[in-house]
Structure formats: C-alpha cells, structure tokens
Design a protein around this motif. Structure first.
Motif, PDB file in Angstrom:
ATOM      1  N   ALA A   1     -17.624  79.392 -39.738  1.00 12.49           N
ATOM      2  CA  ALA A   1     -18.008  79.548 -38.339  1.00 12.49           C
ATOM      3  C   ALA A   1     -17.835  78.235 -37.575  1.00 12.49           C
ATOM      4  N   ARG A   2     -18.260  77.120 -38.182  1.00 13.19           N
ATOM      5  CA  ARG A   2     -18.120  75.815 -37.516  1.00 13.19           C
ATOM      6  C   ARG A   2     -16.651  75.442 -37.323  1.00 13.19           C
ATOM      7  N   LEU A   3     -15.811  75.848 -38.277  1.00 10.70           N
ATOM      8  CA  LEU A   3     -14.380  75.543 -38.187  1.00 10.70           C
ATOM      9  C   LEU A   3     -13.626  76.563 -37.338  1.00 10.70           C
ATOM     10  N   LYS A   4     -14.376  77.550 -36.821  1.00 11.42           N
ATOM     11  CA  LYS A   4     -13.809  78.604 -35.975  1.00 11.42           C
ATOM     12  C   LYS A   4     -12.718  79.418 -36.684  1.00 11.42           C
ATOM     13  N   VAL A   5     -12.963  79.693 -37.988  1.00 15.37           N
ATOM     14  CA  VAL A   5     -12.060  80.556 -38.739  1.00 15.37           C
ATOM     15  C   VAL A   5     -12.312  81.986 -38.250  1.00 15.37           C
ATOM     16  N   PRO A   6     -11.282  82.653 -37.704  1.00  9.50           N
ATOM     17  CA  PRO A   6     -11.497  83.984 -37.144  1.00  9.50           C
ATOM     18  C   PRO A   6     -11.850  85.018 -38.222  1.00  9.50           C
ATOM     19  N   LYS A   7     -12.706  85.954 -37.825  1.00  9.02           N
ATOM     20  CA  LYS A   7     -13.075  87.043 -38.728  1.00  9.02           C
ATOM     21  C   LYS A   7     -12.059  88.169 -38.596  1.00  9.02           C
TER      22      LYS A   7
END
Length: 62
Positions: A55-61
């Motif tokens: 989430a902090r690295l903004k890895v998309p779900k």
C-alpha cells in the motif's frame, strides 16, 4: 575437495551469512522480476506487514 554431486547439493542459501545479504539478494531478485517481465508479475501476500508495504509503495490491487 568436494565431489561434483556434493557441490550440486550445497545450496546457495547456505552461503548467505547475514540478514542484510539475504535482504539485498531478495530485493534484487524482485527488482529483476518487476522490471523485466513482459506480461507482468503478480505479487500475492496474506501477511499484514507486506500488504501495508504494498500500500505504501502504491502497488495496484487486481
């Protein structure tokens, strides 16, 4: 002197002396996978700390 079979049986993991080296090698491996994949790479985790990192690295779900 080690036989050829003994050399094959010896894991690379045995030669990792510290957590820092392990972390560096894992980061490098994931970096290679994430930057060189043609079709994409899916990261899956049920670990709350890893999910927070994603989430902090903004890895998309998906």
């Amino acid at each position: 002197m080690l036989s050829v079979e003994s050399k094959r049986e010896q894991s690379k993991a045995i030669r990792i002396d510290s957590d820092e080296i392990l972390t560096e090698r894992l980061r490098n491996a994931y970096g290679v996978l994430m930057t060189r994949s043609i079709r994409g790479t899916v990261l899956y985790s049920t670990d709350p700390a890893t999910l927070e990192l994603f989430a902090r690295l903004k890895v998309p779900k998906l």
